[in-house]
Design a protein around this motif. Structure first.
Motif, PDB file in Angstrom:
ATOM      1  N   ASN A 128       0.825  -1.218   0.000  1.00 38.24           N
ATOM      2  CA  ASN A 128       0.000   0.000   0.000  1.00 38.24           C
ATOM      3  C   ASN A 128       0.847   1.251   0.000  1.00 38.24           C
ATOM      4  OD1 ASN A 128      -2.341  -1.535   0.046  1.00 38.24           O
ATOM      5  ND2 ASN A 128      -2.429  -1.584   2.285  1.00 38.24           N
ATOM      6  N   TRP A 129       1.948   1.230   0.745  1.00 38.42           N
ATOM      7  CA  TRP A 129       2.751   2.451   0.872  1.00 38.42           C
ATOM      8  C   TRP A 129       3.548   2.771  -0.382  1.00 38.42           C
ATOM      9  CZ3 TRP A 129       8.118   1.811   0.667  1.00 38.42           C
ATOM     10  CH2 TRP A 129       8.586   0.499   0.806  1.00 38.42           C
ATOM     11  N   LEU A 130       3.561   1.853  -1.364  1.00 37.62           N
ATOM     12  CA  LEU A 130       4.289   2.116  -2.606  1.00 37.62           C
ATOM     13  C   LEU A 130       3.367   2.335  -3.795  1.00 37.62           C
ATOM     14  CD1 LEU A 130       7.394  -0.239  -2.645  1.00 37.62           C
ATOM     15  CD2 LEU A 130       7.354   2.235  -2.676  1.00 37.62           C
ATOM     16  N   ARG A 131       2.050   2.232  -3.580  1.00 37.95           N
ATOM     17  CA  ARG A 131       1.147   2.375  -4.715  1.00 37.95           C
ATOM     18  C   ARG A 131       1.075   3.832  -5.142  1.00 37.95           C
ATOM     19  NH1 ARG A 131      -3.847  -1.599  -2.819  1.00 37.95           N
ATOM     20  NH2 ARG A 131      -2.584  -3.513  -2.778  1.00 37.95           N
ATOM     21  N   ARG A 161       4.606  -7.361  -2.809  1.00 36.43           N
ATOM     22  CA  ARG A 161       3.797  -7.851  -1.690  1.00 36.43           C
ATOM     23  C   ARG A 161       3.307  -9.256  -2.016  1.00 36.43           C
ATOM     24  NH1 ARG A 161      -1.614  -8.014  -0.113  1.00 36.43           N
ATOM     25  NH2 ARG A 161      -1.985  -7.657   2.120  1.00 36.43           N
ATOM     26  N   GLU A 167       6.691  -8.725   2.506  1.00 35.03           N
ATOM     27  CA  GLU A 167       7.266  -7.927   1.430  1.00 35.03           C
ATOM     28  C   GLU A 167       8.628  -8.477   1.050  1.00 35.03           C
ATOM     29  OE1 GLU A 167       7.281  -3.880   2.680  1.00 35.03           O
ATOM     30  OE2 GLU A 167       5.094  -3.737   2.834  1.00 35.03           O
TER      31      GLU A 167
END
Length: 583
Positions: A128-131, A161, A167
């Protein structure tokens, strides 16, 4: 125009041709069957050409469409076969970032079955933090789809992921693909976890190397100062009678100097700048000789066990420093078990493979003897393990440790040509494994005894080269008080000049290693050309000179570690002068 569109056009043209031909044939038959001829065909015969034409049209269309779709199906099968043959994970995405196709390697990498990945959004494989949100729109570019989900360009390192939420570091390369009139993006993905671990090890090793150089330089400067402090304390204590209050103050100064000297020695061990005296040693015998002292350091609620393999091969290392490694590891294990536990010391033989050496770039493949110290204590997390060999790093409360114990172990092991590794987890204890190279041949060493034994005075001439004024004055004073004639120079050039001007023989060169203008090894060569029988003692807070190391190991020179006591200096000088000269 796509192959399917071309097929439709051909289908219509063929149909028109056949229908026109059928109509013409029908009209001809009707004319032949007119009342004038008297031959009227049956009604069904008048529609027969149209029926035949329709069947012909269907046959041609079936053939055309079949010939059109067959290459597409063959092409898709070939594409699937290529993807499955690829050594890396491969994912084909549509323009809307949904997955059209994924090979088995991709499924294994992300923990899915191939069928579960189809028609899923590529976002499913991105934390989520890289989308990102820069790949929206009807026609996203290859630089944004699918890697736009990770907000990256065509090539780079990312994080993927897995299905279980974990991860993994990945490397991705994407390229556009046009097939059957549709645009896709093909992503080749590689798991780089092992590469990342190797890079982390290299960075950590470089970090420790940089800290070691700094520590070695600091220790060298401090050792010069401490030699003067400890030396002059010895001299003053010799002139102050027992019971004098001044003597008590001098004793405290000397104790403080000794404690500071011990710390600098630990820094030198970490920085790998000590002058080791390697010899062939038996690990099992060394452990057995040390166990009595170790048991005195361990409380009764800690059980210590020895599991020594009698087949353990001898190693080439400095016996005193190897003993220090064992002592520090045992003390570290003791401190990890404040509520008691079990401490085990083991020895064994092993062979480190080339694959192991590739993962640990500082390690050479080959035979090693292993010294293991394990405990059942609190254990360490990965963050602590990453810093455990850094100097002054400690997890103990303030005042309970200097943070130099394991740093010293690291430096001694590395300088001995060995390797050390940790296995630990919170609540599961720790195991430290020290790998030492197997001995191939015995190495001669000089055994120096320290103590307060009375050394007879001398009459020889000694050439001293030392750039520290206070230390040079101390050495000169101590030697002259014991009857020696002293020529003292502030650097190599001045010492060489005094040597050339001196009319008599020079029996001993006592020189610092690192000096301005001319270093110790170069000065020794020049003095030997003038006085072939001269003996040489190098003194230094540390040394990284291979010339000094080679000279000491071959018996051509001797080494005095700073800081030193005055009685140690006098004893070594007398010992070296009494030995036969080497040529």
């Amino acid at each position: 125009m796509s192959a399917q569109s071309r097929a439709r056009v051909l289908f219509l043209l063929a149909g028109l041709i056949v229908i026109v031909s059928g109509l013409a044939l029908t009209l001809s038959l009707q004319m032949l069957g007119s009342p004038q001829t008297g031959n009227a065909p049956p009604p069904i015969m008048s529609w027969l050409p149209l029926i035949v034409a329709s069947l012909v049209i269907l046959g041609i269309g079936w053939w055309l469409l079949g010939s059109c779709h067959q290459p597409e199906e063959d092409s898709a099968q070939r594409l699937r076969a290529l993807l499955e043959a690829a050594p890396d994970a491969c994912i084909v995405c549509r323009q809307d970032r949904t997955i059209l196709m994924a090979n088995d390697q991709a499924a294994r990498l992300f923990g899915y079955e191939s069928s579960l990945l189809r028609n899923q959004s590529i976002e499913k494989l991105v934390p989520n933090w890289l989308r990102g949100t820069d790949a929206s729109g009807p026609n996203p570019s290859p630089t944004s789809t699918p890697s736009g989900s990770w907000r990256l360009g065509l090539d780079g390192n990312l994080v993927g992921r897995r299905r279980d939420g974990s991860e993994i570091p990945i490397e991705i390369s994407v390229s556009p693909l046009e097939h059957a009139g549709q645009r896709y993006v093909v992503s080749f993905i590689r798991n780089i976890s092992e590469r990342k671990k190797l890079e982390d090890r290299v960075r950590h090793s470089q970090k420790l190397e940089a800290v070691g150089r700094l520590a070695g330089g600091v220790a060298h400067d401090f050792n010069n100062i401490l030699t003067a402090i400890i030396g002059y304390s010895d001299l003053l204590m010799g002139s102050v009678p027992q019971g004098d209050p001044v003597r008590d103050g001098l004793l405290e100064i000397k104790k403080a100097g000794d404690r500071a000297a011990a710390l600098t020695q630990q820094l030198l061990a970490f920085s790998r700048k000590q002058m080791l005296q390697p010899t062939v040693i038996d690990l099992n015998a060394l452990i057995q000789e040390t166990q009595k002292m170790l048991r005195r350091l361990i409380p009764e609620d800690i059980e210590m066990q020895l599991q020594l393999d009698p087949q353990t091969r001898p190693v080439r290392a400095d016996a005193a420093q190897t003993q220090q490694v064992l002592l520090n590891l045992v003390l570290n294990a003791r401190d990890a078990m404040p509520q008691g536990g079990k401490l085990t010391i083991q020895t064994a033989n092993t062979d480190l493979s080339s694959s192991y050496a590739r993962k640990h770039t500082e390690v050479r493949a080959g035979p090693y003897a292993v010294l293991s110290v394990s405990d059942t204590g609190c254990g360490m997390d990965e963050a602590t393990q990453a810093r455990v060999f850094e100097p002054f790093f400690t997890t103990k409360v303030q005042g309970k440790g200097t943070g130099l114990g394991l740093a010293t172990v690291y430096g001694i092991v590395k300088q001995s040509g060995g390797h050390i590794e940790i296995s630990s987890a919170p609540g599961q204890g720790s195991v430290f494994r020290v790998y030492l190279p197997i001995a191939e041949e015995a190495v001669p060493t000089v055994s120096l005894t320290s103590g307060l034994t009375r050394t007879p005075p001398g009459t020889e001439t000694i050439l001293v080269a030392e750039d520290e004024d206070a230390l040079r004055g101390l050495v000169r004073r101590v030697l002259e008080e014991h009857g020696y004639a002293v020529l003292a120079g502030k650097d190599g050039e001045e010492a060489l000049r005094l040597c050339r001007q001196h009319p008599g023989a020079v029996h001993l060169l006592l020189s610092d290693v690192i000096m301005p203008n001319m270093n110790g090894p170069r000065l020794a060569q020049e003095v030997k050309s003038l006085h072939p029988d001269v003996r040489v003692i190098f003194m230094s807070g540390y040394t990284d000179s291979t010339l000094v190391s080679r000279g000491v190991s071959q018996g051509e020179a001797y080494f005095l570690q700073k800081p030193f006591r005055t009685d140690t200096l006098i004893q070594l000088v007398r010992e070296v002068l009494d030995r036969a000269p080497t040529r």
